[in-house]
Design a protein around this motif. Structure first.
Motif, mmCIF file in Angstrom:
data_model
loop_
_atom_site.group_PDB
_atom_site.id
_atom_site.type_symbol
_atom_site.label_atom_id
_atom_site.label_comp_id
_atom_site.label_asym_id
_atom_site.label_seq_id
_atom_site.Cartn_x
_atom_site.Cartn_y
_atom_site.Cartn_z
ATOM 1 N N SER A 94 0.869 -1.178 0.000
ATOM 2 C CA SER A 94 0.000 0.000 0.000
ATOM 3 C C SER A 94 0.900 1.220 0.000
ATOM 4 C CB SER A 94 -0.917 0.025 1.226
ATOM 5 O OG SER A 94 -0.170 0.097 2.419
ATOM 6 N N GLY A 95 0.532 2.223 -0.776
ATOM 7 C CA GLY A 95 1.385 3.391 -0.889
ATOM 8 C C GLY A 95 0.661 4.691 -0.641
ATOM 9 N N GLY A 96 -0.586 4.603 -0.137
ATOM 10 C CA GLY A 96 -1.337 5.823 0.083
ATOM 11 C C GLY A 96 -1.810 6.434 -1.227
ATOM 12 N N ASP A 97 -2.596 7.454 -1.117
ATOM 13 C CA ASP A 97 -3.171 8.091 -2.301
ATOM 14 C C ASP A 97 -2.107 8.715 -3.195
ATOM 15 O OD1 ASP A 97 -5.684 7.367 -1.446
ATOM 16 O OD2 ASP A 97 -6.068 9.279 -0.440
ATOM 17 N N ALA A 98 -1.009 9.164 -2.594
ATOM 18 C CA ALA A 98 0.008 9.886 -3.356
ATOM 19 C C ALA A 98 0.971 8.960 -4.086
ATOM 20 C CB ALA A 98 0.795 10.826 -2.438
ATOM 21 N N GLY A 99 0.986 7.662 -3.735
ATOM 22 C CA GLY A 99 1.921 6.738 -4.354
ATOM 23 C C GLY A 99 3.287 6.775 -3.699
ATOM 24 N N LEU A 100 4.264 6.174 -4.369
ATOM 25 C CA LEU A 100 5.608 6.031 -3.821
ATOM 26 C C LEU A 100 6.647 6.477 -4.834
ATOM 27 C CD1 LEU A 100 5.277 2.424 -2.314
ATOM 28 C CD2 LEU A 100 5.086 4.584 -1.075
ATOM 29 N N VAL A 101 7.833 6.847 -4.321
ATOM 30 C CA VAL A 101 8.978 7.148 -5.166
ATOM 31 C C VAL A 101 10.196 6.392 -4.653
ATOM 32 C CG1 VAL A 101 8.142 9.417 -5.910
ATOM 33 C CG2 VAL A 101 9.584 9.233 -3.866
ATOM 34 N N PHE A 102 11.122 6.131 -5.575
ATOM 35 C CA PHE A 102 12.379 5.438 -5.290
ATOM 36 C C PHE A 102 13.520 6.405 -5.537
ATOM 37 C CE2 PHE A 102 15.812 2.819 -7.393
ATOM 38 C CZ PHE A 102 16.299 2.223 -6.241
ATOM 39 N N VAL A 103 14.442 6.502 -4.562
ATOM 40 C CA VAL A 103 15.574 7.424 -4.675
ATOM 41 C C VAL A 103 16.876 6.631 -4.554
ATOM 42 C CG1 VAL A 103 16.662 9.524 -3.791
ATOM 43 C CG2 VAL A 103 14.173 9.254 -3.644
ATOM 44 N N PRO A 104 17.435 6.186 -5.684
ATOM 45 C CA PRO A 104 18.688 5.417 -5.634
ATOM 46 C C PRO A 104 19.847 6.286 -5.158
ATOM 47 C CG PRO A 104 18.111 5.960 -7.905
ATOM 48 C CD PRO A 104 16.952 6.378 -7.062
ATOM 49 N N GLY A 105 20.731 5.666 -4.376
ATOM 50 C CA GLY A 105 21.902 6.386 -3.886
ATOM 51 C C GLY A 105 21.578 7.504 -2.916
ATOM 52 N N TYR A 106 20.390 7.483 -2.333
ATOM 53 C CA TYR A 106 19.983 8.554 -1.408
ATOM 54 C C TYR A 106 21.020 8.764 -0.305
ATOM 55 C CZ TYR A 106 17.518 10.985 2.299
ATOM 56 O OH TYR A 106 17.172 11.882 3.286
ATOM 57 N N ARG A 107 21.287 10.027 -0.008
ATOM 58 C CA ARG A 107 22.283 10.342 1.021
ATOM 59 C C ARG A 107 22.064 11.762 1.526
ATOM 60 N NH1 ARG A 107 27.192 7.737 2.067
ATOM 61 N NH2 ARG A 107 26.713 6.421 0.256
ATOM 62 N N ASP A 108 21.832 11.896 2.829
ATOM 63 C CA ASP A 108 21.767 13.201 3.488
ATOM 64 C C ASP A 108 20.790 14.161 2.817
ATOM 65 O OD1 ASP A 108 23.648 12.531 5.478
ATOM 66 O OD2 ASP A 108 25.296 12.930 4.101
ATOM 67 N N GLY A 109 19.605 13.655 2.496
ATOM 68 C CA GLY A 109 18.570 14.499 1.924
ATOM 69 C C GLY A 109 18.709 14.767 0.440
ATOM 70 N N GLN A 110 19.734 14.194 -0.188
ATOM 71 C CA GLN A 110 19.996 14.452 -1.595
ATOM 72 C C GLN A 110 19.653 13.229 -2.459
ATOM 73 O OE1 GLN A 110 21.006 17.626 -2.577
ATOM 74 N NE2 GLN A 110 20.593 17.974 -0.391
ATOM 75 N N ALA A 111 19.310 13.484 -3.719
ATOM 76 C CA ALA A 111 18.969 12.437 -4.676
ATOM 77 C C ALA A 111 19.926 12.514 -5.853
ATOM 78 C CB ALA A 111 17.526 12.600 -5.145
ATOM 79 N N PRO A 112 21.135 11.948 -5.709
ATOM 80 C CA PRO A 112 22.169 12.121 -6.746
ATOM 81 C C PRO A 112 21.809 11.516 -8.096
ATOM 82 C CG PRO A 112 22.836 10.466 -5.140
ATOM 83 C CD PRO A 112 21.628 11.139 -4.581
ATOM 84 N N TYR A 113 20.888 10.550 -8.112
ATOM 85 C CA TYR A 113 20.493 9.913 -9.369
ATOM 86 C C TYR A 113 19.027 10.173 -9.707
ATOM 87 C CZ TYR A 113 24.876 7.557 -8.427
ATOM 88 O OH TYR A 113 26.199 7.294 -8.141
ATOM 89 N N GLY A 114 18.421 11.101 -8.985
ATOM 90 C CA GLY A 114 17.056 11.474 -9.293
ATOM 91 C C GLY A 114 16.025 10.814 -8.396
ATOM 92 N N VAL A 115 14.793 11.306 -8.510
ATOM 93 C CA VAL A 115 13.644 10.787 -7.780
ATOM 94 C C VAL A 115 12.723 10.137 -8.802
ATOM 95 C CG1 VAL A 115 11.656 11.380 -6.347
ATOM 96 C CG2 VAL A 115 13.836 12.577 -5.997
ATOM 97 N N TRP A 116 12.496 8.836 -8.656
ATOM 98 C CA TRP A 116 11.810 8.032 -9.666
ATOM 99 C C TRP A 116 10.444 7.593 -9.153
ATOM 100 C CZ3 TRP A 116 14.563 6.793 -14.276
ATOM 101 C CH2 TRP A 116 15.897 7.226 -14.273
ATOM 102 N N LYS A 117 9.412 7.911 -9.902
ATOM 103 C CA LYS A 117 8.050 7.541 -9.511
ATOM 104 C C LYS A 117 7.816 6.055 -9.754
ATOM 105 C CE LYS A 117 3.179 8.633 -10.358
ATOM 106 N NZ LYS A 117 2.224 9.459 -11.143
ATOM 107 N N ILE A 118 7.246 5.397 -8.761
ATOM 108 C CA ILE A 118 6.931 3.979 -8.863
ATOM 109 C C ILE A 118 5.582 3.807 -9.538
ATOM 110 C CG2 ILE A 118 6.340 1.918 -7.515
ATOM 111 C CD1 ILE A 118 8.504 2.723 -5.537
ATOM 112 N N GLY A 119 5.563 2.943 -10.552
ATOM 113 C CA GLY A 119 4.332 2.661 -11.272
ATOM 114 C C GLY A 119 3.742 1.328 -10.849
ATOM 115 N N ARG A 120 3.610 0.417 -11.784
ATOM 116 C CA ARG A 120 2.957 -0.854 -11.508
ATOM 117 C C ARG A 120 3.764 -1.693 -10.531
ATOM 118 N NH1 ARG A 120 0.537 -5.177 -15.969
ATOM 119 N NH2 ARG A 120 -0.388 -6.595 -14.429
#
Length: 256
Positions: A94-120
């Motif tokens: 379950s991801g709530g109404d807003a859905g989920l995102v994946f942040v590879p390499g996340y570190r200290d509040g930063q997204a060095p490879y981007g913020v990716w929206k999760i689909g199916r």
């Protein structure tokens, strides 16, 4: 359990044990065809090619304010469309109404490879119809970002079902809720039952559910979850034994 229940702000702020970041050990170092040692030590992971494939999960409503808001771990696995991640089923059922995102390499509040929206999302029948702990693994497709696919940006590990538990040492990498950097630990898993495997690694606390278990051949042979949704203590973690059901789920997720 290895995740903070739900993804509410209060849940994510549960105070967890501090992670052991430095330790001295006389344990054996893995052989060249296995994951790197030393064994049984949990430490902060630097920014590397391998750690770029692992990321934190967030509610999509937190995409603009990442710091302190991650709740589980996921990683990129190879697929023909180069857009697939794997995690624990209990992380994305379950991801709530807003859905989920994946942040590879996340570190200290930063997204060095981007913020990716999760689909199916792809959940096993055993989990979807009864939350069977032996089915606690899931795949999800992530949408393109800037015309690119996630595997082209981060690289990937190979999904490998049917590997004997303990055949090689594995490295578990994940994001404790209480930290803003990933940690990892290398050890050799052992059977817990015919359907579950376990690994002894200290301080893999809430938030590390979904963490990949990767051997020295860059094969993903486990996902932190399963028994007790990953474990009731920070020093012992579990994964489903990736067998026929997981292989069929991967086939569904890749259209193969």
């Amino acid at each position: 359990m290895k995740r903070t229940p739900g993804i509410s702000a209060n849940s994510r702020r549960v105070v967890l044990c501090a992670v052991v970041i430095l330790a001295v050990t006389s344990a054996s170092v893995a052989a060249a065809d296995e994951a790197a040692g030393p064994f049984g030590v949990t430490a902060v992971v630097g920014a590397t090619t391998e750690s770029a494939r692992v990321g934190a999960l967030f509610g999509a409503d937190k995409a603009g304010s990442l710091s302190g808001n991650h709740f589980c771990t996921a990683s990129v696995v190879h697929s023909p469309r180069r857009d697939l991640i794997v995690t624990a089923a209990h992380c994305i059922d379950s991801g709530g109404d807003a859905g989920l995102v994946f942040v590879p390499g996340y570190r200290d509040g930063q997204a060095p490879y981007g913020v990716w929206k999760i689909g199916r999302r792809y959940l096993p029948d055993g989990w979807a119809h009864g939350q069977d702990e032996d089915s606690d693994v899931a795949f999800a497709v992530v949408d393109e970002l800037g015309g690119k696919r996630v595997e082209d940006v981060t690289g990937s590990n190979r999904f490998a079902a049917g590997v004997a538990t303990g055949a090689t040492a594995v490295t578990v990498t994940g994001y404790p809720d209480s930290r803003e950097v990933p940690v990892s630990c290398t050890n050799r898993p052992v059977p817990h039952s015919a359907t579950q495997q376990r690994i002894d690694c200290p301080e893999l606390t809430g938030g590390t559910s979904g963490s990949p278990w990767v051997n020295g051949d860059h094969e993903l042979v486990g996902v932190l979850g399963g028994h007790e949704q990953g474990g009731s203590t920070p020093d012992v973690s579990y994964s489903v034994v990736l067998g026929r059901e997981a292989a069929e789920l991967y086939k569904d997720a890749t259209g193969g």
